[in-house]
Design a protein around this motif. Structure first.
Motif, PDB file in Angstrom:
ATOM      1  N   ALA A 292       0.635  -0.836   0.012  1.00 42.92           N
ATOM      2  CA  ALA A 292      -0.031  -0.003  -0.438  1.00 42.92           C
ATOM      3  C   ALA A 292       0.803   1.118   0.012  1.00 42.92           C
ATOM      4  CB  ALA A 292      -1.173   0.117   1.215  1.00 42.92           C
ATOM      5  N   ALA A 293       0.236   2.116  -0.166  1.00 47.23           N
ATOM      6  CA  ALA A 293       1.434   3.500  -0.041  1.00 47.23           C
ATOM      7  C   ALA A 293       1.879   3.963   1.223  1.00 47.23           C
ATOM      8  CB  ALA A 293       0.039   4.830  -0.287  1.00 47.23           C
ATOM      9  N   ASP A 294       0.718   3.313   2.108  1.00 45.37           N
ATOM     10  CA  ASP A 294       1.302   3.634   3.953  1.00 45.37           C
ATOM     11  C   ASP A 294       2.836   3.210   3.681  1.00 45.37           C
ATOM     12  OD1 ASP A 294       0.405   1.846   3.779  1.00 45.37           O
ATOM     13  OD2 ASP A 294      -0.705   2.603   5.385  1.00 45.37           O
ATOM     14  N   GLY A 295       3.244   1.921   3.124  1.00 47.79           N
ATOM     15  CA  GLY A 295       4.421   0.622   3.108  1.00 47.79           C
ATOM     16  C   GLY A 295       3.527  -0.784   3.389  1.00 47.79           C
ATOM     17  N   SER A 296       2.344  -0.903   3.956  1.00 42.81           N
ATOM     18  CA  SER A 296       1.502  -1.130   4.683  1.00 42.81           C
ATOM     19  C   SER A 296       1.591  -3.000   3.441  1.00 42.81           C
ATOM     20  CB  SER A 296       0.567  -0.980   5.351  1.00 42.81           C
ATOM     21  OG  SER A 296      -0.944  -0.357   5.018  1.00 42.81           O
ATOM     22  N   VAL A 297       1.448  -3.666   4.055  1.00 44.50           N
ATOM     23  CA  VAL A 297       0.272  -4.816   2.793  1.00 44.50           C
ATOM     24  C   VAL A 297      -1.153  -5.290   2.862  1.00 44.50           C
ATOM     25  CG1 VAL A 297       1.106  -7.298   1.913  1.00 44.50           C
ATOM     26  CG2 VAL A 297       2.900  -5.765   3.450  1.00 44.50           C
ATOM     27  N   GLN A 298      -1.054  -5.056   1.949  1.00 46.49           N
ATOM     28  CA  GLN A 298      -3.259  -5.391   1.861  1.00 46.49           C
ATOM     29  C   GLN A 298      -3.733  -6.166   0.530  1.00 46.49           C
ATOM     30  OE1 GLN A 298      -4.634  -1.821   0.876  1.00 46.49           O
ATOM     31  NE2 GLN A 298      -3.988  -2.099  -1.547  1.00 46.49           N
ATOM     32  N   ASP A 299      -4.859  -7.010   0.956  1.00 41.20           N
ATOM     33  CA  ASP A 299      -5.054  -7.974   0.464  1.00 41.20           C
ATOM     34  C   ASP A 299      -5.496  -7.097  -1.022  1.00 41.20           C
ATOM     35  OD1 ASP A 299      -4.882  -9.693   2.236  1.00 41.20           O
ATOM     36  OD2 ASP A 299      -6.747  -9.711   2.867  1.00 41.20           O
ATOM     37  N   THR A 300      -5.842  -8.149  -2.308  1.00 42.99           N
ATOM     38  CA  THR A 300      -6.167  -7.502  -3.448  1.00 42.99           C
ATOM     39  C   THR A 300      -7.464  -7.982  -3.976  1.00 42.99           C
ATOM     40  OG1 THR A 300      -5.441  -9.383  -4.645  1.00 42.99           O
ATOM     41  CG2 THR A 300      -3.241  -6.746  -4.354  1.00 42.99           C
TER      42      THR A 300
END
Length: 235
Positions: free
Chosen positions: A174-182
């Motif tokens: 994600a933009a904030d450096g975290s990982v998100q589900d697609t």
């Protein structure tokens, strides 16, 4: 997300159910609590590296070959990406030949050889329509690397054969450096981005069908956890 909102994509065929039963009996498909590369706690784990003797590998290759023979997918040769794909490509080509479909195969080295024949590709010349053989598609990295090698050699990738499709959403930074589900799985991404047919022997939906039909209470009791995982992460 309810179970009803998810695609009902089980093949409903004997081959998929027989394969799931074989994987469970061989200890390749296990139940418990396993941490995936995405950091999820999965109630099941599929480790194709445990098809580790001649009998199990031969049966695995037979499932691949029968699925491919029935799929109608046209291809001229097989490519197995290092490392697991090397053994799979060789074994599946033997089984296809036994079914009357003799196909050449090739595979790659992780490091280029600077003597003898040299290069990174070993086996039959890369040409025509190429089918990639692998165990699963996780992040799609192996498929992308295979596509690059195949096209660089002047051939055309047409599909990927895998043992199990987890039918699970992928992850992305994600933009904030975290990982998100697609919203899509690695298999769907390969299909959409590269236009390749992905042919699994079985899917997570087939696994759920198998657990539901099992007469073994010790196996059947795993279904609610697998179903809950699919409801949370499924595509």
């Amino acid at each position: 997300m309810s179970d009803a909102s998810l695609p009902q994509t089980s093949t409903g065929d004997t081959l998929a159910q027989d394969f799931v039963a074989f994987a469970v009996e061989a200890g390749v498909l296990r139940f418990g609590e396993f941490k995936t590369k995405a950091g999820r706690l999965s109630p099941y784990f599929f480790n194709a590296g445990l098809f580790d003797d001649g009998l199990k590998l031969g049966r695995l290759a037979s499932f691949y070959a029968r699925r491919l023979a029935a799929s109608g997918l046209g291809f001229d040769m097989i490519f197995g990406p290092a490392y697991k794909g090397i053994t799979l490509a060789a074994a599946v080509s033997i089984e296809l030949a036994r079914l009357g479909h003799n196909k050449p195969f090739a595979y790659n080295r992780k490091e280029a050889k600077d003597h003898g024949e040299g290069g990174t590709l070993v086996g039959a010349p890369m040409q025509g329509r190429v089918l990639i053989i692998d165990d699963v598609i996780s992040a799609g990295t192996s498929v992308r690397e295979s596509i690059a090698m195949i096209t660089a050699a002047g051939a055309t990738p047409v599909g990927v054969a895998i043992a199990l499709d987890r039918q699970e959403r992928g992850t992305a930074p994600a933009a904030d450096g975290s990982v998100q589900d697609t919203s899509h799985s690695a298999v769907q991404e390969v299909q959409a981005r590269h236009g390749l047919v992905v042919q699994p022997i079985a899917t997570l939906a087939d696994l759920l069908d198998y657990l539901q039909a099992s007469a073994d209470p010790a196996l059947a009791e795993h279904r609610p956890r697998v179903l809950a995982y699919r409801e949370r992460y499924g595509v």
